[in-house]
Design a protein around this motif. Structure first.
Motif, PDB file in Angstrom:
ATOM      1  N   CYS A  29      -1.676   5.921  70.659  1.00 18.41           N
ATOM      2  CA  CYS A  29      -1.631   6.349  72.057  1.00 18.41           C
ATOM      3  C   CYS A  29      -3.032   6.327  72.670  1.00 18.41           C
ATOM      4  O   CYS A  29      -3.218   5.843  73.791  1.00 18.41           O
ATOM      5  CB  CYS A  29      -1.030   7.748  72.154  1.00 18.41           C
ATOM      6  SG  CYS A  29      -0.670   8.274  73.844  1.00 18.41           S
ATOM      7  N   PHE A  33      -4.425   3.478  75.627  1.00 18.19           N
ATOM      8  CA  PHE A  33      -4.631   4.084  76.945  1.00 18.19           C
ATOM      9  C   PHE A  33      -5.284   3.120  77.939  1.00 18.19           C
ATOM     10  O   PHE A  33      -4.901   3.046  79.094  1.00 18.19           O
ATOM     11  CB  PHE A  33      -5.468   5.358  76.808  1.00 18.19           C
ATOM     12  CG  PHE A  33      -5.661   6.097  78.086  1.00 18.19           C
ATOM     13  CD1 PHE A  33      -4.606   6.780  78.671  1.00 18.19           C
ATOM     14  CD2 PHE A  33      -6.896   6.102  78.720  1.00 18.19           C
ATOM     15  CE1 PHE A  33      -4.775   7.466  79.860  1.00 18.19           C
ATOM     16  CE2 PHE A  33      -7.080   6.789  79.910  1.00 18.19           C
ATOM     17  CZ  PHE A  33      -6.015   7.468  80.478  1.00 18.19           C
ATOM     18  N   ARG A  34      -6.282   2.350  77.470  1.00 16.50           N
ATOM     19  CA  ARG A  34      -7.007   1.463  78.385  1.00 16.50           C
ATOM     20  C   ARG A  34      -6.427   0.052  78.421  1.00 16.50           C
ATOM     21  O   ARG A  34      -6.813  -0.744  79.275  1.00 16.50           O
ATOM     22  CB  ARG A  34      -8.483   1.400  77.990  1.00 16.50           C
ATOM     23  CG  ARG A  34      -9.238   2.694  78.295  1.00 16.50           C
ATOM     24  CD  ARG A  34     -10.722   2.530  78.079  1.00 16.50           C
ATOM     25  NE  ARG A  34     -11.046   2.252  76.672  1.00 16.50           N
ATOM     26  CZ  ARG A  34     -12.294   2.046  76.232  1.00 16.50           C
ATOM     27  NH1 ARG A  34     -13.301   2.075  77.077  1.00 16.50           N
ATOM     28  NH2 ARG A  34     -12.518   1.819  74.961  1.00 16.50           N
ATOM     29  N   LYS A  35      -5.522  -0.264  77.501  1.00 19.51           N
ATOM     30  CA  LYS A  35      -4.970  -1.611  77.460  1.00 19.51           C
ATOM     31  C   LYS A  35      -3.757  -1.784  78.369  1.00 19.51           C
ATOM     32  O   LYS A  35      -3.582  -2.833  78.999  1.00 19.51           O
ATOM     33  CB  LYS A  35      -4.597  -1.991  76.016  1.00 19.51           C
ATOM     34  CG  LYS A  35      -5.804  -2.196  75.117  1.00 19.51           C
ATOM     35  CD  LYS A  35      -5.385  -2.658  73.745  1.00 19.51           C
ATOM     36  CE  LYS A  35      -6.599  -2.988  72.879  1.00 19.51           C
ATOM     37  NZ  LYS A  35      -7.338  -4.174  73.379  1.00 19.51           N
ATOM     38  N   GLN A  37      -0.510   0.523  80.818  1.00 23.42           N
ATOM     39  CA  GLN A  37      -0.022   1.779  81.376  1.00 23.42           C
ATOM     40  C   GLN A  37       1.238   2.148  80.595  1.00 23.42           C
ATOM     41  O   GLN A  37       2.259   1.469  80.718  1.00 23.42           O
ATOM     42  CB  GLN A  37       0.330   1.608  82.855  1.00 23.42           C
ATOM     43  CG  GLN A  37      -0.787   1.066  83.714  1.00 23.42           C
ATOM     44  CD  GLN A  37      -0.291   0.675  85.087  1.00 23.42           C
ATOM     45  OE1 GLN A  37       0.181   1.509  85.874  1.00 23.42           O
ATOM     46  NE2 GLN A  37      -0.397  -0.608  85.387  1.00 23.42           N
ATOM     47  N   GLU A 299      -5.999 -10.142  80.447  1.00 20.37           N
ATOM     48  CA  GLU A 299      -5.926  -8.704  80.211  1.00 20.37           C
ATOM     49  C   GLU A 299      -5.459  -7.957  81.463  1.00 20.37           C
ATOM     50  O   GLU A 299      -4.741  -6.959  81.366  1.00 20.37           O
ATOM     51  CB  GLU A 299      -7.293  -8.168  79.772  1.00 20.37           C
ATOM     52  CG  GLU A 299      -7.695  -8.577  78.364  1.00 20.37           C
ATOM     53  CD  GLU A 299      -8.984  -7.905  77.921  1.00 20.37           C
ATOM     54  OE1 GLU A 299      -9.451  -6.991  78.638  1.00 20.37           O
ATOM     55  OE2 GLU A 299      -9.523  -8.287  76.870  1.00 20.37           O
ATOM     56  N   HIS A 303      -2.185  -5.545  81.740  1.00 16.69           N
ATOM     57  CA  HIS A 303      -2.275  -4.158  82.206  1.00 16.69           C
ATOM     58  C   HIS A 303      -1.342  -3.886  83.376  1.00 16.69           C
ATOM     59  O   HIS A 303      -0.890  -2.748  83.551  1.00 16.69           O
ATOM     60  CB  HIS A 303      -3.713  -3.835  82.605  1.00 16.69           C
ATOM     61  CG  HIS A 303      -3.965  -2.377  82.836  1.00 16.69           C
ATOM     62  ND1 HIS A 303      -3.793  -1.783  84.064  1.00 16.69           N
ATOM     63  CD2 HIS A 303      -4.340  -1.379  81.984  1.00 16.69           C
ATOM     64  CE1 HIS A 303      -4.056  -0.498  83.969  1.00 16.69           C
ATOM     65  NE2 HIS A 303      -4.397  -0.222  82.717  1.00 16.69           N
ATOM     66  N   ASP A 304      -1.020  -4.927  84.170  1.00 20.18           N
ATOM     67  CA  ASP A 304      -0.188  -4.743  85.362  1.00 20.18           C
ATOM     68  C   ASP A 304       1.274  -5.079  85.062  1.00 20.18           C
ATOM     69  O   ASP A 304       2.053  -4.215  84.650  1.00 20.18           O
ATOM     70  CB  ASP A 304      -0.730  -5.610  86.494  1.00 20.18           C
ATOM     71  CG  ASP A 304      -0.060  -5.288  87.830  1.00 20.18           C
ATOM     72  OD1 ASP A 304       0.719  -4.314  87.897  1.00 20.18           O
ATOM     73  OD2 ASP A 304      -0.315  -6.019  88.805  1.00 20.18           O
ATOM     74  N   SER A 307       2.535  -4.212  81.499  1.00 20.85           N
ATOM     75  CA  SER A 307       2.873  -2.809  81.247  1.00 20.85           C
ATOM     76  C   SER A 307       4.317  -2.505  81.626  1.00 20.85           C
ATOM     77  O   SER A 307       5.020  -1.770  80.925  1.00 20.85           O
ATOM     78  CB  SER A 307       1.924  -1.886  82.029  1.00 20.85           C
ATOM     79  OG  SER A 307       0.605  -1.989  81.544  1.00 20.85           O
TER      80      SER A 307
END
Length: 353
Positions: A29, A33-35, A37, A299, A303-304, A307
């Protein structure tokens, strides 16, 4: 050791495993977190997406559960109406329990409803897992030549995953060789386990020998070519429905990827899930999806839109597995405590006529 002491020992082991798995999940977790949502700010997708994906999931779970019957049937008198719900319930526990402990659920449940031993059924589970692993590795390498040419970070990701795929394939072929040896000489396996692990852990010597012998006997009873082909056809149908669903969901979440790309991405996830992880495969599942997506998109896209894709795939698969597993478990009145204690928790009973 008395029955009470056995139960206390089982509970201690259970809590130890659960604690370890929660630590693993917490680590994932933090790393995720940064990879991505974990809960996207805008998770909504077009109205057609989730119903379409859920339809493929039903086929996915039915084929996944149903094919096991053709490995189990040679072990004793058992019908599809027993093995199908047993496998559905077992699949739920594989998805829920940490460190792949749920793999013991199907053999334990089957022992409640039939005369087939836990060790024998474990042999069929081992074969199934190895076949699945080799199948997804093969799919990955089949999909690679059909992928669009990539550069930069995506090219590095593809080469890294190619190496990991070769490593996983080599390991799985090694396991397959061991299973074949066990099938050819069940008695030798039992004696070998007693002479090695039995000496290291004397109180468990007889149990270990009996379990190893049972697994070997289960492997030795593998079906003839006809049922085995049916199992393999069920495996093809299972992964095909999974691939179609992956592609549909990815497109619906705004990821412009081809079907071969979806096939490769699904294969990377399948290989990743061979690694034991935390409860509900949390973290391992997400990282497998991130690795697969990294072959095709940046990346920022991971992330968008990525996710959203990962969120819906994880939530829908887990939810569907829970719903079907609970229904199946109630249908056969299976004692779910067996999955926690590692015992039958009930005397074997014949199938209802």
């Amino acid at each position: 050791m008395t029955g009470t002491e056995d139960r206390r020992s089982a509970r201690r082991q259970w809590w130890l495993r659960l604690s370890l798995s929660l630590v693993i999940a917490a680590g994932f977790c933090f790393a995720l977190f940064r990879k991505i949502q974990l809960i996207p700010a805008d998770p909504w997708v077009p109205a057609w997406v989730l119903p379409s994906y859920l339809a493929t999931l039903i086929a996915y779970f039915v084929f996944r559960a149903g094919r096991w019957h053709y490995l189990v049937a040679p072990l004793g008198e058992v019908e599809l109406r027993t093995t199908l719900p047993v496998s559905m319930a077992g699949t739920m526990w594989i998805m829920v329990l940490p460190l792949r402990l749920g793999e013991f659920a199907r053999p334990l449940f089957l022992a409640q409803k039939t005369e087939i031993g836990v060790g024998q059924a474990l042999g069929t589970v081992a074969i199934e897992r190895v076949v699945d692993g080799l199948f997804v590795c093969a799919l990955f390498f089949v999909a690679l030549p059909m992928l669009p040419e990539v550069h930069g970070e995506q090219a590095v990701a593809v080469e890294r995953l190619r190496s990991l795929g070769l490593l996983a394939s080599g390991g799985l072929f090694g396991v397959l060789a061991v299973l074949v040896a066990m099938a050819l000489s069940p008695g030798t396996v039992g004696r070998l386990v007693k002479a090695t692990l039995g000496r290291l852990i004397p109180p468990l010597a007889e149990k270990l020998e009996a379990l190893a012998r049972g697994v070997a006997e289960g492997l030795a009873a593998l079906p003839s070519i006809g049922p085995l082909l049916k199992f393999l056809l069920g495996t093809v149908a299972y992964w095909a429905s999974n691939a179609v669903g992956t592609w549909l969901l990815a497109r619906g979440c705004g990821l412009d990827i081809s079907f071969p790309a979806a096939l490769a991405m699904m294969s990377v996830l399948g290989i990743s899930l061979l690694i034991p992880g935390g409860p509900a495969q949390f973290g391992i599942f997400h990282y497998g999806m991130i690795l697969g997506l990294s072959m095709f998109v940046s990346e920022a896209v991971v992330h968008d839109q990525g996710s959203v894709f990962i969120f819906w795939m994880f939530v829908t698969q887990l939810s569907m597995g829970l719903v079907l597993g609970i229904i199946a478990q109630r249908m056969l009145a299976l004692d779910w405590r067996a999955t926690l204690t590692g015992s039958r928790a009930a005397q074997p009973r014949p199938d209802p006529s």
